[in-house]
Design a protein around this motif. Sequence first.
Motif, PDB file in Angstrom:
ATOM      1  N   GLU A 130      65.748  44.735  27.812  1.00 35.74           N
ATOM      2  CA  GLU A 130      65.164  45.494  28.802  1.00 35.74           C
ATOM      3  C   GLU A 130      65.774  46.964  28.428  1.00 35.74           C
ATOM      4  N   ARG A 131      64.907  48.037  29.083  1.00 28.08           N
ATOM      5  CA  ARG A 131      65.032  49.287  29.250  1.00 28.08           C
ATOM      6  C   ARG A 131      65.592  50.081  27.635  1.00 28.08           C
ATOM      7  N   GLU A 132      65.017  49.338  26.793  1.00 24.57           N
ATOM      8  CA  GLU A 132      65.042  50.024  25.448  1.00 24.57           C
ATOM      9  C   GLU A 132      64.153  50.900  25.064  1.00 24.57           C
ATOM     10  N   THR A 133      64.190  52.092  24.423  1.00 26.46           N
ATOM     11  CA  THR A 133      63.195  52.815  24.071  1.00 26.46           C
ATOM     12  C   THR A 133      63.625  53.699  22.533  1.00 26.46           C
ATOM     13  N   TYR A 134      62.634  53.576  21.735  1.00 26.63           N
ATOM     14  CA  TYR A 134      63.036  54.009  20.454  1.00 26.63           C
ATOM     15  C   TYR A 134      62.117  55.306  20.371  1.00 26.63           C
ATOM     16  N   GLU A 135      62.474  56.470  19.901  1.00 24.56           N
ATOM     17  CA  GLU A 135      61.724  57.604  19.603  1.00 24.56           C
ATOM     18  C   GLU A 135      61.903  58.381  18.376  1.00 24.56           C
TER      19      GLU A 135
END
Length: 231
Positions: free
Chosen positions: A128-133
Amino acid sequence: MKDSRVLVVDDDPDVRGLLREMLERAGCLVREARDGREALKILYDARPDIILLDVTMPDLDGWQTLERVRDLTDVPVVMLTAANAELEKVRGLQGGADDYVTKPFGRQELLARINALLRRATSQRPPERETYEDDLLTVDVANAEITVRGQSVQLTPLEFRLLLAFVRNPDQVLSRDQLLDLVWGDSTAVAPDQVKLYVGYLRRKLEGALPDGETVPIETVRGFGYRYRPA
């Protein structure tokens, strides 16, 4: 595999009986459906961990059933069919199936494939709460949302796991066996050529959101594997 919930969908009672016996001996909890419509009704109640889905069925066939299942859940689906044609396999994989088994099937092989999919589903759920950018794309892992230059892109669950493998290991060459482990959960129970097939699918979907002539930085490193090189 023990205590895993399996939904067997096949219009042949002999096949359903064979699969039930095999799976129950392995410790699974089995529900049966005679066709696609019954399977969709059971799906809400049974909440299976994996579905074994026959292709050739009356009324709502396996392809139509798979499409509706994918609208509801990303539960692993193994397609069962008597056809051994490559186009049939490609159709199943493009439709969102996780694996494809030709009848008559070997019991041990089928159990190994099921076990690999179950292990992957339970052990490789995205945190959870993982974002890649990066400059090209944004991946919201918790919500399974991908945007390319701000444009939303729809991926199948397997394509999404493949993309995660790349963005979690940027600039690193990943071999076919590594990708089979990371995405499918087993480097031995799945045909290696599926890696090439799905990398191609992923590239085309991501590039569909880009201007003509622009490509995504998923490189083929000949003789070694694949590498994602963000700008």
